[in-house]
Design an enzyme around this catalytic site. Structure first.
Site, PDB file in Angstrom:
ATOM      1  N   CYS A 170       0.840  -1.188   0.000  1.00 61.13           N
ATOM      2  CA  CYS A 170       0.000   0.000   0.000  1.00 61.13           C
ATOM      3  C   CYS A 170       0.881   1.245   0.000  1.00 61.13           C
ATOM      4  CB  CYS A 170      -0.901  -0.008   1.235  1.00 61.13           C
ATOM      5  SG  CYS A 170      -1.854   1.503   1.435  1.00 61.13           S
ATOM      6  N   CYS A 212       0.281   3.252   3.576  1.00 65.30           N
ATOM      7  CA  CYS A 212       0.674   2.749   4.902  1.00 65.30           C
ATOM      8  C   CYS A 212       1.656   1.591   4.853  1.00 65.30           C
ATOM      9  CB  CYS A 212      -0.559   2.358   5.705  1.00 65.30           C
ATOM     10  SG  CYS A 212      -1.425   0.895   5.063  1.00 65.30           S
ATOM     11  N   CYS A 220      -6.533  -2.048   0.635  1.00 65.72           N
ATOM     12  CA  CYS A 220      -5.686  -2.165   1.832  1.00 65.72           C
ATOM     13  C   CYS A 220      -6.594  -2.327   3.045  1.00 65.72           C
ATOM     14  CB  CYS A 220      -4.805  -0.932   1.996  1.00 65.72           C
ATOM     15  SG  CYS A 220      -3.776  -1.001   3.493  1.00 65.72           S
ATOM     16  N   CYS A 264      -6.056   0.846   5.687  1.00 72.30           N
ATOM     17  CA  CYS A 264      -6.385   2.246   5.410  1.00 72.30           C
ATOM     18  C   CYS A 264      -7.419   2.277   4.293  1.00 72.30           C
ATOM     19  CB  CYS A 264      -5.131   3.051   5.052  1.00 72.30           C
ATOM     20  SG  CYS A 264      -4.397   2.629   3.448  1.00 72.30           S
ATOM     21  N   ASP A 280      20.909  -7.272 -17.925  1.00 71.25           N
ATOM     22  CA  ASP A 280      20.698  -8.170 -16.793  1.00 71.25           C
ATOM     23  C   ASP A 280      19.678  -9.237 -17.179  1.00 71.25           C
ATOM     24  OD1 ASP A 280      20.147  -9.427 -14.403  1.00 71.25           O
ATOM     25  OD2 ASP A 280      19.625  -7.612 -13.303  1.00 71.25           O
TER      26      ASP A 280
END
Length: 447
Positions: free
Chosen positions: A206, A209, A228, A231, A356
């Site tokens: 989130c 939070c 979430c 929150c 990579d």
């Protein structure tokens, strides 16, 4: 247009004509010449266009092509960059090639590389930004997904009045406030069911939070109806909704947007997202469901996107792979095939591929063992790494043949035991393979 603009455009167009006429190529070079003569040439070339920008990690090329096909059902002047030349010089070349009918509305639907977006929007001001998704990709170039998103936001900030049409199922697109107004598209086809993303999924924290997001529906990776529990962060209300998924095969998909039924002639859930995005753009510009349906219905395969190439008596499906999420969707789509197939994996690690190659270890090659694949060919600059990855995934050594050159790969494809062959290749490997096939007369003019 002043003398400098006129001169730069004239030289660029002349270079474009020479390259196309005598060398059958040169998609970005004319733009590079024009930019050197006039760094502000793009501003003047694009000033009369309604510019739509498509950006994000996966799906840019097909989404752009579908938007173009849809808009062409209503508008005559629709310019695009079909070669995938999506950096600044390629965009300039696209405008240099424009042929339009006077007095009619002009569109430019541009696929733009995430890292190039801010450079392009310094000179052109889009009316619509289309955000497809952001996944971990070319870490040496883009960094983490949050860095990539900031690149995109920096580009959009140059045109703060432009509308953003974003994938509402992607949490990252709802993580930061923007000066641009936003609307969203997404999937809303299943009843709510409490679930969590796979533990190896990026982008599920989130942004408010930092708790792990929960989902009431997941399509793939971190896409879905998220919220979430700690929150008020959750998926935004969707402006364009996919309400039903119909028959899904390895070569086609049926689905419903709102109350209208559609079909595309490519397989994979990830390509349904591309079609939903394009349909949302069509609705935004006032096209009818029938017009959108005709635009989505064309069966013209895009470069490296389930492109079918005949090599001898083998029907080869060429698919570009470049990151774990995209690869996993391709593997899932391949496993929908009702027919047996052989497999070719071509791995390069050039700048355009991403130097990579650790991403191959996050791909679910293990799911290939769900099928009885009789033979696998590996090639490319990093063929040894590809061979080892497939061995670790559980494909028996005796089924894998490692080849030193693309000429050997093409020769061996003609000898494979199945009629159907999937070729999974990184970007430069796709280019090199198509060049070899053109040299051998298998592809005509690079097509």
């Amino acid at each position: 247009m002043n003398i400098r603009h006129y001169f730069a455009a004239s030289v660029g167009k002349t270079a474009q004509w020479v390259l196309k006429t005598f060398f059958k190529g040169g998609s970005s070079y004319p733009g590079k010449i024009a930019l050197e003569l006039d760094p502000k040439i793009l501003d003047h070339l694009a000033k009369d266009y309604e510019v739509i920008v498509v950006t994000g990690t996966n799906g840019k090329t097909l989404t752009t092509a579908l938007i173009v096909k849809i808009l062409q059902q209503k508008f005559d002047n629709v310019l695009t960059n079909p070669t995938g030349a999506n950096m600044v010089q390629g965009i300039v070349s696209t405008f240099l090639s424009a042929k339009t009918k006077k007095g009619q509305k002009k569109f430019a639907v541009l696929e733009i590389d995430e890292a190039s977006l801010a450079k392009v929007t310094t000179y052109i001001k889009p009316k619509l930004f289309v955000f497809t998704n952001i996944f971990r990709d070319q870490m040496d170039r883009y960094g983490e997904i949050y860095t990539t998103y900031q690149m995109i936001l920096d580009g959009a900030a140059h045109a703060p009045e432009a509308l953003i049409l974003a994938n509402g199922d992607s949490p990252i697109f709802n993580s930061k406030a923007t000066p641009n107004p936003r609307i969203y598209y997404g999937f809303d086809h299943l009843p709510d069911e409490e679930q969590m993303a796979h533990p190896n999924t990026d982008g599920v924290l989130c942004p408010q939070c930092q708790h792990i997001l929960h989902y009431q529906m997941i399509t793939y990776a971190n896409l879905g109806k998220y919220y979430c529990p700690h929150c008020d962060f959750k998926r935004p209300e969707l402006d364009y909704r996919l309400t039903h998924l119909g028959e899904m095969t390895n070569v086609s998909s049926e689905f419903t947007i709102g109350t209208d039924d559609y079909k595309i002639e490519v397989g994979g859930l990830y390509n349904v997202y591309n079609a939903l995005t394009a349909a949302a753009v069509g609705e935004h510009y006032g096209l009818t469901a029938d017009q959108i349906r005709h635009g989505l219905g064309y069966d013209e395969k895009i470069f490296g996107r389930q492109e079918v190439i005949q090599i001898g008596d083998k029907k080869c499906t060429l698919v570009l792979v470049k990151n774990p999420v995209g690869l996993n969707q391709v593997i899932d789509t391949m496993n929908l095939s009702p027919e047996d197939f052989s497999l070719v994996c071509l791995l390069n690690a050039n700048y355009a591929d991403g130097i990579d190659i650790s991403w191959i270890w996050d791909g679910t090659y293990e799911n290939l063992t769900q099928r009885e694949i009789p033979q696998v060919l590996t090639g490319g600059d990093r063929r040894q790494d590809m061979t080892f990855r497939l061995q670790v995934a559980g494909i028996p050594d005796e089924k894998i043949t490692e080849l030193d050159s693309l000429n050997q790969v093409i020769q061996k494809i003609a000898e494979l035991p199945t009629e159907n062959v999937y070729i999974l290749a990184t970007y430069t490997a796709v280019l090199q393979l198509r060049q070899k096939l053109t040299e051998q007369g298998i592809l005509k003019g690079g097509n």
